[in-house]
Design an enzyme around this catalytic site. Sequence first.
Site, mmCIF file in Angstrom:
data_model
loop_
_atom_site.group_PDB
_atom_site.id
_atom_site.type_symbol
_atom_site.label_atom_id
_atom_site.label_comp_id
_atom_site.label_asym_id
_atom_site.label_seq_id
_atom_site.Cartn_x
_atom_site.Cartn_y
_atom_site.Cartn_z
ATOM 1 N N ASP A 60 0.858 -1.184 0.000
ATOM 2 C CA ASP A 60 0.000 0.000 0.000
ATOM 3 C C ASP A 60 0.895 1.235 0.000
ATOM 4 O O ASP A 60 2.096 1.144 0.215
ATOM 5 C CB ASP A 60 -0.920 0.004 1.233
ATOM 6 C CG ASP A 60 -0.178 -0.397 2.491
ATOM 7 O OD1 ASP A 60 0.996 -0.005 2.643
ATOM 8 O OD2 ASP A 60 -0.768 -1.091 3.340
ATOM 9 N N ASP A 62 1.429 4.898 1.657
ATOM 10 C CA ASP A 62 1.060 5.827 2.717
ATOM 11 C C ASP A 62 1.635 7.198 2.402
ATOM 12 O O ASP A 62 2.753 7.317 1.911
ATOM 13 C CB ASP A 62 1.584 5.325 4.070
ATOM 14 C CG ASP A 62 0.963 3.992 4.438
ATOM 15 O OD1 ASP A 62 -0.275 3.885 4.336
ATOM 16 O OD2 ASP A 62 1.697 3.064 4.791
ATOM 17 N N ASP A 140 8.996 3.915 13.284
ATOM 18 C CA ASP A 140 9.586 2.802 14.021
ATOM 19 C C ASP A 140 11.030 2.508 13.606
ATOM 20 O O ASP A 140 11.960 2.696 14.380
ATOM 21 C CB ASP A 140 8.686 1.552 13.956
ATOM 22 C CG ASP A 140 8.163 1.225 12.564
ATOM 23 O OD1 ASP A 140 8.577 1.882 11.591
ATOM 24 O OD2 ASP A 140 7.342 0.289 12.447
#
Length: 445
Positions: A60, A62, A140
């Site tokens: 996907d 983002d 992260d």
Amino acid sequence: MPEADESGLTIVPRDSHDISRRQISENALKVLYRLSKSGYKAYLVGGGVRDILLGLEPKDFDIVTNATPEEIKRLFRNSRLVGRRFRLAHIVFGRDVIEVATFRGHHDNKSDKISKSNAEGRLLRDNVYGTIDEDAERRDFSVNALYYDISDFSIHSYSGGIQDLRARTIRLIGDPETRYREDPVRMIRAVRFATKLDMQIEPRTADPIPALAPLLSDIPAARMYEEVLKLFFSGKAKANYDMMQDFGLFAPLFPQVQQLLNEAPNGTMSKMLKAIMDSTDRRVIQDKPVTPAFFYAAMLWYPLKQRADDIAVESGLNTYDAHVAAMGDVMEQQCRTISIPRRFSTPAKDVWLLQLRLERSQNTRAFKLLENAKFRAAYDLLLLRGEAEGGTPAKNAQWWTDFINADEQGRSEIAKKSRVGNSRNRNANQRKRRRKPASKKPASE
Ligand code: ATP
Ligand code: MG
């Protein structure tokens, strides 16, 4: 490749990298351009950039921007705001959804309404907006702190992300223990990216995991649902399972399964897990469908059997009733750590019930069973049980395999002749039952 400055930032101009707009989905490009033309900063970020650079196809795309969610909402009629923990916008193009987030900022000394942690340091709410530099620090892993700038097609790589990508290193940004405490899900993400991207988790990132792994049991079950699917349904189930076990990350997610493993480390449960992971990976690689209903039915089959045995002993229920009672118990227990939507837990229970019928219908009733919508899944579970256990499940699985593979006439023959003993016994029982009242009759007359 330009060097990173001392803050870890590298800006790679358009002619020094090989991301082209052709590799970005049309809808993601539309969103990027609309934001940019309206005067906002707009970047493709995270997995989308990372995967293209690695030659993989992103799952996907983002997008991150300095527009606030409300501003995004005003800009796109086809958008809706979602999320409590992280408020963001979904721009909807039919079935394709592009996620657009606003730069996240630091959250110290801010009011409870926008940012909140619990006693263990876990972030409950994180809606402070900031700059791209701050946003990058909140990501992260360094390989996820990559931003593709739609205004000049350069890549902004933070925390040495692009260097780590080249060195194939998974490195948590900031102090690992603090970052894991903020969000323990990052521990399983470290594992997932290591296997998915074929990278090494650097020691500072790996070291705190075993001690902090139990924090995973506190994550809201609803959030774990998606993460667990990504772990086991992306073609790397076996690798993820093994690495999760090495780090102690499996036990907090599947306590009932782990309990059986502790009792017999190389026993049936362990063989079952191997069979599940291998078959799931095989199906994903062959592009065959995988479903959480089957996955959880298989994972929890032996905990179910044990619970059913315990219930039968404790309460004296018959096999069938104990089985049904145990189904509810085992599913409910699992849902405390990973929520399983009812549209999957219900068919999982059907597959469990059918296991009993697969054992008892090796006769002419087999034809009827074959028509059951869940037959194929139930048969697949029987195959896995046969693989894990051998013995009776393997024999039962073989019977069904022969039955399925035969033509119509062959099936009739198999149904009539095999398990003659079984059906004869059953017929004998039925005769006995039928005869009973008859034999009483003369006595009462
Ligand atoms: P994939 O789509 O292959 O799972 P991804 O990196 O795109 O990988 P997403 O879950 O889609 O992962 O998240 C998008 C981006 O959001 C990540 O690349 C990362 O920068 C950031 N992110 C996601 N989860 C976290 C988290 N728990 N903590 C910090 N940053 C996160
Ligand atoms: Mg993603």
